[in-house]
Design a protein around this motif. Structure first.
Motif, PDB file in Angstrom:
ATOM      1  N   LEU A 115       0.841  -1.199   0.000  1.00  0.00           N
ATOM      2  CA  LEU A 115       0.000   0.000   0.000  1.00  0.00           C
ATOM      3  C   LEU A 115       0.879   1.254   0.000  1.00  0.00           C
ATOM      4  O   LEU A 115       1.784   1.379   0.811  1.00  0.00           O
ATOM      5  CB  LEU A 115      -0.911   0.015   1.236  1.00  0.00           C
ATOM      6  CG  LEU A 115      -2.114  -0.929   1.199  1.00  0.00           C
ATOM      7  CD1 LEU A 115      -2.776  -0.986   2.576  1.00  0.00           C
ATOM      8  CD2 LEU A 115      -3.120  -0.496   0.151  1.00  0.00           C
ATOM      9  N   PRO A 116       0.609   2.196  -0.898  1.00  0.00           N
ATOM     10  CA  PRO A 116       1.452   3.393  -0.963  1.00  0.00           C
ATOM     11  C   PRO A 116       1.176   4.331   0.208  1.00  0.00           C
ATOM     12  O   PRO A 116       0.109   4.301   0.821  1.00  0.00           O
ATOM     13  CB  PRO A 116       1.024   4.032  -2.291  1.00  0.00           C
ATOM     14  CG  PRO A 116      -0.394   3.588  -2.472  1.00  0.00           C
ATOM     15  CD  PRO A 116      -0.455   2.187  -1.917  1.00  0.00           C
ATOM     16  N   SER A 117       2.152   5.163   0.506  1.00  0.00           N
ATOM     17  CA  SER A 117       1.998   6.113   1.616  1.00  0.00           C
ATOM     18  C   SER A 117       0.873   7.108   1.353  1.00  0.00           C
ATOM     19  O   SER A 117       0.355   7.727   2.282  1.00  0.00           O
ATOM     20  CB  SER A 117       3.310   6.864   1.852  1.00  0.00           C
ATOM     21  OG  SER A 117       3.700   7.556   0.674  1.00  0.00           O
ATOM     22  N   SER A 118       0.475   7.234   0.087  1.00  0.00           N
ATOM     23  CA  SER A 118      -0.616   8.160  -0.262  1.00  0.00           C
ATOM     24  C   SER A 118      -2.002   7.554  -0.031  1.00  0.00           C
ATOM     25  O   SER A 118      -3.013   8.254  -0.210  1.00  0.00           O
ATOM     26  CB  SER A 118      -0.488   8.567  -1.733  1.00  0.00           C
ATOM     27  OG  SER A 118      -0.545   7.412  -2.578  1.00  0.00           O
ATOM     28  N   PHE A 119      -2.078   6.291   0.361  1.00  0.00           N
ATOM     29  CA  PHE A 119      -3.379   5.644   0.552  1.00  0.00           C
ATOM     30  C   PHE A 119      -4.152   6.352   1.662  1.00  0.00           C
ATOM     31  O   PHE A 119      -3.682   6.505   2.779  1.00  0.00           O
ATOM     32  CB  PHE A 119      -3.187   4.175   0.905  1.00  0.00           C
ATOM     33  CG  PHE A 119      -4.487   3.423   1.105  1.00  0.00           C
ATOM     34  CD1 PHE A 119      -5.310   3.140   0.026  1.00  0.00           C
ATOM     35  CD2 PHE A 119      -4.881   3.012   2.367  1.00  0.00           C
ATOM     36  CE1 PHE A 119      -6.503   2.449   0.203  1.00  0.00           C
ATOM     37  CE2 PHE A 119      -6.066   2.320   2.553  1.00  0.00           C
ATOM     38  CZ  PHE A 119      -6.880   2.044   1.474  1.00  0.00           C
ATOM     39  N   THR A 134       0.302  -1.190   8.569  1.00  0.00           N
ATOM     40  CA  THR A 134      -0.558  -0.134   8.040  1.00  0.00           C
ATOM     41  C   THR A 134      -0.662   1.073   8.970  1.00  0.00           C
ATOM     42  O   THR A 134      -1.038   2.150   8.520  1.00  0.00           O
ATOM     43  CB  THR A 134      -1.975  -0.675   7.739  1.00  0.00           C
ATOM     44  OG1 THR A 134      -2.517  -1.304   8.910  1.00  0.00           O
ATOM     45  CG2 THR A 134      -1.925  -1.689   6.603  1.00  0.00           C
ATOM     46  N   ARG A 135      -0.307   0.897  10.229  1.00  0.00           N
ATOM     47  CA  ARG A 135      -0.316   2.063  11.119  1.00  0.00           C
ATOM     48  C   ARG A 135       0.738   3.074  10.708  1.00  0.00           C
ATOM     49  O   ARG A 135       0.703   4.234  11.130  1.00  0.00           O
ATOM     50  CB  ARG A 135      -0.105   1.635  12.568  1.00  0.00           C
ATOM     51  CG  ARG A 135       1.306   1.165  12.879  1.00  0.00           C
ATOM     52  CD  ARG A 135       1.501   0.842  14.342  1.00  0.00           C
ATOM     53  NE  ARG A 135       2.885   0.476  14.616  1.00  0.00           N
ATOM     54  CZ  ARG A 135       3.368   0.283  15.831  1.00  0.00           C
ATOM     55  NH1 ARG A 135       2.583   0.405  16.872  1.00  0.00           N
ATOM     56  NH2 ARG A 135       4.639  -0.042  16.012  1.00  0.00           N
ATOM     57  N   GLN A 136       1.697   2.667   9.869  1.00  0.00           N
ATOM     58  CA  GLN A 136       2.726   3.571   9.379  1.00  0.00           C
ATOM     59  C   GLN A 136       2.247   4.429   8.207  1.00  0.00           C
ATOM     60  O   GLN A 136       2.955   5.342   7.793  1.00  0.00           O
ATOM     61  CB  GLN A 136       3.958   2.766   8.952  1.00  0.00           C
ATOM     62  CG  GLN A 136       4.574   1.938  10.069  1.00  0.00           C
ATOM     63  CD  GLN A 136       5.686   1.038   9.565  1.00  0.00           C
ATOM     64  OE1 GLN A 136       6.347   1.343   8.571  1.00  0.00           O
ATOM     65  NE2 GLN A 136       5.916  -0.070  10.227  1.00  0.00           N
ATOM     66  N   LEU A 137       1.062   4.123   7.671  1.00  0.00           N
ATOM     67  CA  LEU A 137       0.528   4.917   6.569  1.00  0.00           C
ATOM     68  C   LEU A 137      -0.079   6.194   7.140  1.00  0.00           C
ATOM     69  O   LEU A 137      -1.053   6.140   7.905  1.00  0.00           O
ATOM     70  CB  LEU A 137      -0.523   4.114   5.800  1.00  0.00           C
ATOM     71  CG  LEU A 137      -0.035   2.817   5.160  1.00  0.00           C
ATOM     72  CD1 LEU A 137      -1.200   2.057   4.526  1.00  0.00           C
ATOM     73  CD2 LEU A 137       1.054   3.094   4.129  1.00  0.00           C
TER      74      LEU A 137
END
Length: 275
Positions: A115-119, A134-137
Motif C-alpha cells: 500500500l502506498p503512503s498516499s493511501f 498499516t499504522r505507518q501509513l
C-alpha cells in the motif's frame, strides 16, 4: 526509523527488509545481494551498532517489535517474490480511498506492505502484522478486529472479530487460502473458516490470493466455491483445469507475472463487481 548516513546502500536496504519481514537469515541475505556470509555478518554488526537491529543466531532481527512471530517470518520468506508480485497486482484493483479488508496470512501481509503512503482509505484486518504495517501509513484509517491471537500465524480469531465485522462494510476483501482444487478454495485450519466467511460476507468484492504452489493442493476445510469469489490472483499460470473452472464460474483470473507491466491476464468472463 531514521537511518544514519554512514550506513551503506546495501545496509539501508537490509534495514528496510527487516521492518517488513522481521528475522532474515544471513544465508538468504548473502544470496540476495550476491556477497559472502562474512560480508553480511559485517553488515549486520554495523546495522546493530547503529541501533536498527539485533544480531541473532543464523541471522538478524529488528530491534522494534513488528508483529511477527518466528513462524510467520519463516512463512513470509516462502515464495516471497511471488507474494510481492501478487500484492502489486492487487494494489491495481484499489482506489486510494477504498475500504479494504485484509485477511491474516503472509500473502495478504504483502498487500499491506505494498500500500502506498498516499493511501487515504481504511484498512480492516484481523492480522497483527498488518496492523503494525498499516499504522505507518500517514493518511490511512486502521481498524483492528481483535479477538484471540494465534501466536504462530499472528491472526485474531474467535467470536469477537466476527461480531465486529457484522457492523462493518468493505469495498474489497483480500482472502488468503491454502489450496485450490475441485470444488473451489480450501484452508488448512477449520477454526479460521468462520472469520474468513464473515470477511467475505462483509464486502462488495472478494479477491482470493494464492501462490502457484497452492494450485491443485488439497487442504482440510472447504472455504468457498469459485462462483462465490470475484477474483483469483496468483503468480503463475494455473493448471488448465483450474482455469477452466474459473471461467465456468465467471471468476476473473489475474496472473502476476515477473513483468508487472504485463501482469494482468484476465479470463474472458467478467467479474461480478457488486454483489
Amino acid at each position: 526509523m531514521s537511518q544514519p548516513a554512514e550506513l551503506s546502500v546495501r545496509q539501508r536496504a537490509i534495514v528496510d527488509q527487516l521492518q517488513q519481514h522481521g528475522f532474515i537469515a544471513t544465508v538468504d541475505l548473502a544470496e540476495e545481494f550476491g556477497v559472502s556470509d562474512m560480508t553480511i555478518r559485517r553488515d549486520a554488526k554495523r546495522i546493530a551498532e547503529a541501533g536498527h537491529a539485533r544480531v541473532v543466531h543464523g541471522g538478524i532481527s529488528p530491534t522494534h517489535v513488528s508483529g511477527h512471530s518466528a513462524f510467520f517470518a519463516a512463512r513470509a520468506r516462502e515464495h516471497a517474490e511471488g507474494k510481492r508480485r501478487i500484492a502489486a497486482a492487487c494494489i491495481r484493483l484499489l482506489s486510494d480511498r477504498d475500504v479494504i479488508l485484509l485477511d491474516a496470512g503472509t500473502t495478504t501481509y504483502e498487500i499491506a506492505n505494498a500500500l502506498p503512503s498516499s493511501f487515504r482509505g481504511t484498512v480492516i484486518t484481523n492480522s497483527l502484522p498488518a496492523v503494525y504495517r498499516t499504522r505507518q501509513l500517514p493518511a490511512a484509517r486502521v481498524i483492528g478486529l481483535g479477538g484471540e491471537l494465534l501466536k504462530d500465524s499472528q491472526a485474531f480469531v474467535g467470536p469477537m472479530p466476527i461480531q465486529a465485522l457484522q457492523g462493518l462494510r468493505a469495498s474489497i476483501a483480500f482472502i488468503g487460502i491454502s489450496g485450490v482444487g475441485e470444488g473451489g478454495c480450501f484452508i488448512e485450519r477449520e477454526h479460521e473458516r468462520d472469520i474468513k466467511l464473515a470477511a467475505m460476507a462483509a464486502t462488495d468484492r472478494i479477491v482470493v490470493v494464492a501462490t502457484h504452489d497452492k494450485m491443485v493442493r488439497s487442504a482440510l476445510a472447504h472455504l468457498a466455491q469459485f462462483s462465490e469469489i470475484d477474483y483469483l490472483v496468483t503468480d503463475a499460470e494455473p493448471p488448465a483445469d483450474v482455469r477452466k473452472q474459473l471461467e465456468s464460474a465467471g471468476t476473473e483470473l489475474i496472473v502476476a507475472s515477473e513483468r508487472l507491466d504485463r501482469s494482468l491476464h484476465p479470463v474472458s468472463s467478467p467479474a461480478r463487481l457488486l454483489r
